[in-house]
Design an enzyme around this catalytic site. Sequence first.
Site, PDB file in Angstrom:
ATOM      1  N   ASP A   1      39.306  -6.547  18.715  1.00 24.39           N
ATOM      2  CA  ASP A   1      40.687  -6.468  18.229  1.00 24.39           C
ATOM      3  C   ASP A   1      41.630  -7.084  19.269  1.00 24.39           C
ATOM      4  OD1 ASP A   1      43.299  -5.648  17.339  1.00 24.39           O
ATOM      5  OD2 ASP A   1      42.307  -4.126  16.114  1.00 24.39           O
TER       6      ASP A   1
ATOM      7  N   SER B   1      46.704  -6.127  12.415  1.00 22.17           N
ATOM      8  CA  SER B   1      45.267  -5.850  12.256  1.00 22.17           C
ATOM      9  C   SER B   1      44.914  -5.354  10.862  1.00 22.17           C
ATOM     10  CB  SER B   1      44.818  -4.798  13.269  1.00 22.17           C
ATOM     11  OG  SER B   1      44.865  -5.338  14.554  1.00 22.17           O
TER      12      SER B   1
ATOM     13  N   GLU C   1      36.761  19.876  21.556  1.00 20.33           N
ATOM     14  CA  GLU C   1      36.806  19.409  22.949  1.00 20.33           C
ATOM     15  C   GLU C   1      38.073  19.893  23.672  1.00 20.33           C
ATOM     16  OE1 GLU C   1      36.167  15.194  23.150  1.00 20.33           O
ATOM     17  OE2 GLU C   1      36.213  15.135  25.342  1.00 20.33           O
TER      18      GLU C   1
ATOM     19  N   PHE D   1      34.376  11.203  18.336  1.00 19.96           N
ATOM     20  CA  PHE D   1      34.312  11.606  19.736  1.00 19.96           C
ATOM     21  C   PHE D   1      35.658  11.925  20.379  1.00 19.96           C
ATOM     22  CE2 PHE D   1      30.710   8.918  18.596  1.00 19.96           C
ATOM     23  CZ  PHE D   1      29.692   9.846  18.759  1.00 19.96           C
ATOM     24  N   GLU D   2      36.735  11.771  19.633  1.00 22.49           N
ATOM     25  CA  GLU D   2      38.077  12.161  20.115  1.00 22.49           C
ATOM     26  C   GLU D   2      38.905  12.559  18.889  1.00 22.49           C
ATOM     27  OE1 GLU D   2      39.372  12.494  23.162  1.00 22.49           O
ATOM     28  OE2 GLU D   2      37.607  11.698  24.196  1.00 22.49           O
TER      29      GLU D   2
ATOM     30  N   ASP E   1      31.498  11.194  26.388  1.00 25.21           N
ATOM     31  CA  ASP E   1      31.906  10.053  25.570  1.00 25.21           C
ATOM     32  C   ASP E   1      30.847   8.959  25.587  1.00 25.21           C
ATOM     33  OD1 ASP E   1      34.513  11.261  25.288  1.00 25.21           O
ATOM     34  OD2 ASP E   1      34.948  10.570  27.328  1.00 25.21           O
TER      35      ASP E   1
ATOM     36  N   HIS F   1      48.770  -4.446  24.276  1.00 21.59           N
ATOM     37  CA  HIS F   1      50.073  -3.947  23.817  1.00 21.59           C
ATOM     38  C   HIS F   1      50.827  -3.250  24.944  1.00 21.59           C
ATOM     39  CE1 HIS F   1      50.127  -4.980  19.636  1.00 21.59           C
ATOM     40  NE2 HIS F   1      49.004  -4.358  19.356  1.00 21.59           N
TER      41      HIS F   1
ATOM     42  N   ASP G   1      40.573 -10.445  15.261  1.00 22.94           N
ATOM     43  CA  ASP G   1      41.476 -10.455  14.107  1.00 22.94           C
ATOM     44  C   ASP G   1      42.714 -11.302  14.385  1.00 22.94           C
ATOM     45  OD1 ASP G   1      42.199  -8.583  16.019  1.00 22.94           O
ATOM     46  OD2 ASP G   1      42.598  -6.968  14.604  1.00 22.94           O
TER      47      ASP G   1
HETATM   48 ZN   LIG Z   1      47.573  -4.714  17.821  1.00 26.77          ZN
END
Ligand SMILES: [Zn+2]
Length: 531
Positions: free
Chosen positions: A62, A112, A236, A289-290, A305, A340, A377
């Site tokens: 990504d 995306s 968790e 996992f989160e 993880d 980002h 992407d």
């Molecule tokens: Zn983005």
Amino acid sequence: MQGACVLLLLLGLQLQLSLGFIPVEEENPAFWNRQAAQALDVAKKLQPIQTAAKNVILFLGDGMGVPTVTATRILKGQMNDKLGPETPLAMDQFPYVALSKTYNVDRQVPDSAGTATAYLCGVKGNYRTIGVSAAARYNQCNTTRGNEVTSVMNRAKKAGKSVGVVTTTRVQHASPAGAYAHVVNRDWYSDVDLPADAQTYGCQDIATQLVNNMDIDVILGGGRKYMFPEGTPDPEYPYDVSQTGVRKDKRNLVQEWQAKHQGAQYVWNRTELLQAASDSSVTHLMGLFEPADMKYNVQQDPTKDPTLEEMTEVALRVLSRNPRGFYLFVEGGRIDHGHHDTKAYMALTEAVMFDNAIAKANELTSELDTLILVTADHSHVFTFGGYTLRGTSIFGLAPSKASDFKSYTSILYGNGPGYVLGGGSRPDVNDSTSKDPSYRQQAAVPLSSETHGGEDVAVFARGPQAHLVHGVQEETFVAHVMAFAGCVEPYTDCNLPAPSDLSDAAHLAASPPSLALLAGVMLLLLAPALY
Ligand SMILES: [Zn+2]
């Protein structure tokens, strides 16, 4: 005074220059001639694999634009004690490459969601919409029905293949959602995110669609909180109320999913994942996992993880039990998040892990029956320049000062939170600051979140029909190559011979689980109390 400054500058420059490196063998023309002749030889012998693909794997980085690929190559090379730019990534070693035009129907620079529709379903859509044609409008629920487009993963399932989605983001995030959902707003993760009119018109949230729309055999990533009733403590983080389940409809989507399939197992940490991977009675596997996105690789707790490489290996082992083959989507989803945030260290270390996962899949499958595509992407306004010296850190400084007599990093962003306000004067930066994992590279324009870039991205390919990956193509081409190679709709009459007898199950059975995976299972057997 001025003279002293110039002297200091010259001394600094000399110091910087001395950090660069020129390999002696590269001074000799024979080195380059020999190397290119070898590459030419490989190119001349390259033969298209003209069969159908039993298995298809799509790796999606990504936000992994071409500058990110190059910077990742340098970083990974240097992590392996090489100078960097000369050392190929796993994806670099694929024989076929094309460029992909990433624009959305309504945006020149895409997001995306619209791009996921393109490379997963083969039809371009609008910005922020997923799995619907461009006739559907952003955020207008009543434009959804009748405009749904179907993913290649969905069609592969219909053709009898096993299918899986693996990502480092939440599994309801825009990219993976393109494989199973139809939604006019990418932020409709759970029912609490649906506006009133969307509820009235019967639009479904993405988490609901994950378990309702199709039968997905393997689902690995983050995104627990969208699956459980409001207030359900997270296993968790049981005391953190911000991580509890969020569903107002009180549905337990994990339980619903498990009830649908005998042999379906749900896991929420690495230990359980490794156990499930070695259990042949597990036919369906969901690992979350989160509560939301998974942690950046460099911030993961290795006991809790799994890495993207481990998740990819587990997915391949479960999916490859199907003699009719499989379709797997693997996303390195947080390369995008690092960018980002204008934290290149995060983006590039994620991209290194993404390449490690590609290497693992390449090793565990045969190019004779498995098509692997690697693409992005969209790009980012990430760049690196400054005539840096060979062998210096990708996170380092340009060897010369800028016109304001301050240092500058090789990596810079066009916009983003790395812009530093304050009297029009940008801060100086030194080598150790710039190499800090949390350092934000400078940006020319202030934005709370750096934007995507609009230039083409690369598509790398190996395996049956990989030779079709050539030229400059629309992003939709990726989906069509996968559908054609797999002989799934609309290419069920593909007329391609079946791949040679080497079944992937045999290939995987012949190759023992990786050392990391084995070590994990051994530890489980020997010392369960440790976990
Ligand atoms: Zn983005």
